[in-house]
Design an enzyme around this catalytic site. Sequence first.
Site, PDB file in Angstrom:
ATOM      1  N   LYS A  17       0.832  -1.214   0.000  1.00 59.63           N
ATOM      2  CA  LYS A  17       0.000   0.000   0.000  1.00 59.63           C
ATOM      3  C   LYS A  17       0.863   1.259   0.000  1.00 59.63           C
ATOM      4  O   LYS A  17       0.612   2.190  -0.742  1.00 59.63           O
ATOM      5  CB  LYS A  17      -0.927   0.046   1.229  1.00 59.63           C
ATOM      6  CG  LYS A  17      -1.866  -1.123   1.357  1.00 59.63           C
ATOM      7  CD  LYS A  17      -2.844  -0.907   2.513  1.00 59.63           C
ATOM      8  CE  LYS A  17      -2.190  -0.767   3.869  1.00 59.63           C
ATOM      9  NZ  LYS A  17      -1.761  -2.013   4.511  1.00 59.63           N
ATOM     10  N   ARG A  92     -10.198   0.899   9.197  1.00 66.55           N
ATOM     11  CA  ARG A  92      -9.721  -0.438   9.567  1.00 66.55           C
ATOM     12  C   ARG A  92     -10.783  -1.260  10.274  1.00 66.55           C
ATOM     13  O   ARG A  92     -10.512  -2.365  10.728  1.00 66.55           O
ATOM     14  CB  ARG A  92      -8.518  -0.328  10.490  1.00 66.55           C
ATOM     15  CG  ARG A  92      -7.321   0.211   9.767  1.00 66.55           C
ATOM     16  CD  ARG A  92      -6.058  -0.223  10.446  1.00 66.55           C
ATOM     17  NE  ARG A  92      -4.980   0.541   9.893  1.00 66.55           N
ATOM     18  CZ  ARG A  92      -3.745   0.091   9.752  1.00 66.55           C
ATOM     19  NH1 ARG A  92      -3.432  -1.107  10.138  1.00 66.55           N
ATOM     20  NH2 ARG A  92      -2.820   0.850   9.228  1.00 66.55           N
ATOM     21  N   ARG A 170      -1.222  -7.771  14.311  1.00 71.90           N
ATOM     22  CA  ARG A 170      -1.818  -6.845  13.341  1.00 71.90           C
ATOM     23  C   ARG A 170      -2.477  -7.587  12.182  1.00 71.90           C
ATOM     24  O   ARG A 170      -3.539  -7.195  11.706  1.00 71.90           O
ATOM     25  CB  ARG A 170      -0.751  -5.862  12.848  1.00 71.90           C
ATOM     26  CG  ARG A 170      -0.561  -4.697  13.811  1.00 71.90           C
ATOM     27  CD  ARG A 170       0.886  -4.234  13.891  1.00 71.90           C
ATOM     28  NE  ARG A 170       1.422  -3.784  12.630  1.00 71.90           N
ATOM     29  CZ  ARG A 170       2.706  -3.912  12.267  1.00 71.90           C
ATOM     30  NH1 ARG A 170       3.567  -4.488  13.081  1.00 71.90           N
ATOM     31  NH2 ARG A 170       3.111  -3.462  11.116  1.00 71.90           N
TER      32      ARG A 170
HETATM   33  P1  ADP Z   1       0.606  -1.571   9.314  1.00 75.70           P
HETATM   34  O1  ADP Z   1      -0.370  -1.463   8.164  1.00 75.70           O
HETATM   35  O2  ADP Z   1       1.871  -2.248   8.931  1.00 75.70           O
HETATM   36  O3  ADP Z   1      -0.003  -2.153  10.555  1.00 75.70           O
HETATM   37  P2  ADP Z   1       0.576   1.329   9.741  1.00 75.70           P
HETATM   38  O4  ADP Z   1       1.794   2.145   9.617  1.00 75.70           O
HETATM   39  O5  ADP Z   1      -0.497   1.524   8.750  1.00 75.70           O
HETATM   40  O6  ADP Z   1       1.123  -0.147   9.714  1.00 75.70           O
HETATM   41  O7  ADP Z   1      -0.066   1.495  11.203  1.00 75.70           O
HETATM   42  C1  ADP Z   1       0.715   1.364  12.355  1.00 75.70           C
HETATM   43  C2  ADP Z   1      -0.170   1.372  13.584  1.00 75.70           C
HETATM   44  O8  ADP Z   1      -0.895   2.616  13.669  1.00 75.70           O
HETATM   45  C3  ADP Z   1      -1.264   0.307  13.625  1.00 75.70           C
HETATM   46  O9  ADP Z   1      -0.793  -0.925  14.104  1.00 75.70           O
HETATM   47  C4  ADP Z   1      -2.260   0.960  14.585  1.00 75.70           C
HETATM   48  O10 ADP Z   1      -1.834   0.852  15.913  1.00 75.70           O
HETATM   49  C5  ADP Z   1      -2.201   2.414  14.217  1.00 75.70           C
HETATM   50  N1  ADP Z   1      -3.222   2.731  13.192  1.00 75.70           N
HETATM   51  C6  ADP Z   1      -3.003   3.004  11.888  1.00 75.70           C
HETATM   52  N2  ADP Z   1      -4.173   3.226  11.258  1.00 75.70           N
HETATM   53  C7  ADP Z   1      -5.162   3.089  12.182  1.00 75.70           C
HETATM   54  C8  ADP Z   1      -6.579   3.175  12.167  1.00 75.70           C
HETATM   55  N3  ADP Z   1      -7.254   3.448  11.047  1.00 75.70           N
HETATM   56  N4  ADP Z   1      -7.243   2.983  13.317  1.00 75.70           N
HETATM   57  C9  ADP Z   1      -6.606   2.718  14.445  1.00 75.70           C
HETATM   58  N5  ADP Z   1      -5.274   2.598  14.539  1.00 75.70           N
HETATM   59  C10 ADP Z   1      -4.547   2.769  13.423  1.00 75.70           C
END
Ligand code: ADP
Length: 212
Positions: A17, A92, A170
Amino acid sequence: MADAKRILLFGPQGSGKGTQGEKLSEWLKLPLIVTGNIFRHNIKEQTELGVLAKGYINKGELVPDAVTNRMIGERITQEDCAQGFILDGFPRNLVQADALDTYVKITDLMHISIPDDEAVRRIANRRTCVDQGHVYHLVYNPPKQEGICDEDGSALEQRKDDTEESLKKRLGIYHSETEPILDHYRPYGVIHDIDGIASIEEVWQTVQASLQ
Ligand code: ADP
């Protein structure tokens, strides 16, 4: 002027992504909004939001919906998003998808899939830049100079939450809470299914073709 494109990047950890998002943002000249990067920036700056988010992120859990929804609502209603935007990492879960519907109508959802074992392999080799979160892969997409971001010259690091244990958690949340919201979007007719196993360039060709 062409209609605004409001694009969601959707897929498990390591599906590409971030990489495709950077390409899309450059191609369409639209802002790329990455929830994880906004959180990490706030953690680095030790803002109130950062202090709150840190505990959840380090445990591999989602930051509470109320906080995340407000943060995204504020960001996508800024002026630079009037002609569209690309969103990576939101929504999410169903609560977040419902909140997003109250703000805007999504035009395209890029659903990039890879199997979990490939996600584990990719994340082990993932490096991100400390300043803006540009993404690299040590084998498939290495920086020109080892340890340095091509885009902004900042140092590359392995994310603190990219441990095997956190990743498994995750991926679990992805399958139980995130993936099911595809059913929410299906009636909207906006989903593009993309095989994320191909090379970065091949996936990019598919992404571009599906938006033309
Ligand atoms: P990945 O997709 O590898 O888990 P991201 O960089 O997108 O990594 O996100 C890292 C962390 O940020 C997630 O594990 C979560 O804790 C938080 N996070 C990101 N997006 C959201 C969301 N939409 N809602 C809640 N927490 C989020």
